[in-house]
Design a protein around this motif. Structure first.
Motif, mmCIF file in Angstrom:
data_model
loop_
_atom_site.group_PDB
_atom_site.id
_atom_site.type_symbol
_atom_site.label_atom_id
_atom_site.label_comp_id
_atom_site.label_asym_id
_atom_site.label_seq_id
_atom_site.Cartn_x
_atom_site.Cartn_y
_atom_site.Cartn_z
ATOM 1 N N GLY A 1 0.823 -1.208 0.000
ATOM 2 C CA GLY A 1 0.000 0.000 0.000
ATOM 3 C C GLY A 1 0.859 1.261 0.000
ATOM 4 O O GLY A 1 0.555 2.235 -0.694
ATOM 5 N N ALA A 2 1.951 1.235 0.764
ATOM 6 C CA ALA A 2 2.858 2.390 0.794
ATOM 7 C C ALA A 2 3.512 2.597 -0.566
ATOM 8 O O ALA A 2 3.620 3.735 -1.040
ATOM 9 N N THR A 3 3.930 1.523 -1.205
ATOM 10 C CA THR A 3 4.537 1.668 -2.542
ATOM 11 C C THR A 3 3.494 2.144 -3.551
ATOM 12 O O THR A 3 3.820 2.889 -4.474
ATOM 13 N N ASP A 4 2.258 1.740 -3.355
ATOM 14 C CA ASP A 4 1.178 2.183 -4.242
ATOM 15 C C ASP A 4 0.943 3.684 -4.085
ATOM 16 O O ASP A 4 0.765 4.389 -5.081
ATOM 17 N N GLU A 5 0.946 4.164 -2.853
ATOM 18 C CA GLU A 5 0.775 5.603 -2.636
ATOM 19 C C GLU A 5 1.946 6.378 -3.248
ATOM 20 O O GLU A 5 1.757 7.430 -3.839
ATOM 21 N N TRP A 6 3.148 5.860 -3.117
ATOM 22 C CA TRP A 6 4.319 6.502 -3.723
ATOM 23 C C TRP A 6 4.155 6.527 -5.248
ATOM 24 O O TRP A 6 4.422 7.542 -5.886
ATOM 25 N N HIS A 7 3.703 5.409 -5.811
ATOM 26 C CA HIS A 7 3.479 5.316 -7.258
ATOM 27 C C HIS A 7 2.495 6.396 -7.714
ATOM 28 O O HIS A 7 2.666 7.016 -8.758
ATOM 29 N N LEU B 1 -3.730 4.958 2.746
ATOM 30 C CA LEU B 1 -2.887 3.901 3.315
ATOM 31 C C LEU B 1 -3.539 3.317 4.567
ATOM 32 O O LEU B 1 -3.489 2.103 4.790
ATOM 33 N N LEU B 2 -4.174 4.166 5.354
ATOM 34 C CA LEU B 2 -4.906 3.684 6.527
ATOM 35 C C LEU B 2 -6.025 2.741 6.103
ATOM 36 O O LEU B 2 -6.200 1.664 6.688
#
Length: 144
Positions: A92-98, A112-113
């Motif tokens: 999820g964190a990598t998705d938000e960065w993407h 992310l939450l």
């Protein structure tokens, strides 16, 4: 020959996780304008929750279940459940960065939450299912 079969079964078990990650990646690559077409429809289902995006819960619930399948659903213990949760939130964190590179999109701690909540609900359900199965098998084994 038997080693090849075992390797093939392992690859098959991980395919759902790879598919979930690919779908999440593809959806998060959509621009903000592309998402505006269906998010209002989803939010009409839940009046008063303007920031609610059920897709995050569903996607990360599914991803956590897919990770559990990869690890061997029937062998889920506390450590594997924790690992599934950590992997789901990390993805999820990598998705938000993407999303920070997608026009009209930005990373969001709230998303992310929601990802983590969806994964945590899945892990809790898996844990409860596993505990119920262990309890049932111990009762059957003891002759009760």
């Amino acid at each position: 020959m038997e080693a090849n079969r075992a390797s093939f079964r392992i690859v098959l078990r991980w395919l759902p996780a790879v598919a979930c990650m690919a779908i999440i990646f593809a959806l998060s690559a959509r621009t903000g304008g592309e998402l505006d077409g269906w998010l209002p429809w989803a939010r009409k289902l839940f009046p008063g929750l303007e920031t609610f995006d059920p897709v995050h819960y569903v996607a990360y619930f599914a991803l956590a279940v897919a990770f559990a399948i990869g690890f061997g659903f029937g062998r889920m213990n506390a450590w594997r459940c924790l690992l599934v949760l950590v992997l789901s939130v990390a993805y999820g964190a990598t998705d938000e960065w993407h999303q920070s590179y997608v026009p009209g999109r930005s990373p969001d701690w709230g998303d992310l939450l929601h990802d983590g909540i969806g994964a945590a609900v899945a892990v809790a359900a898996i844990w409860l299912w596993r505990r119920a199965r262990l309890l049932a098998s111990s009762k059957n084994y003891s002759g009760s």
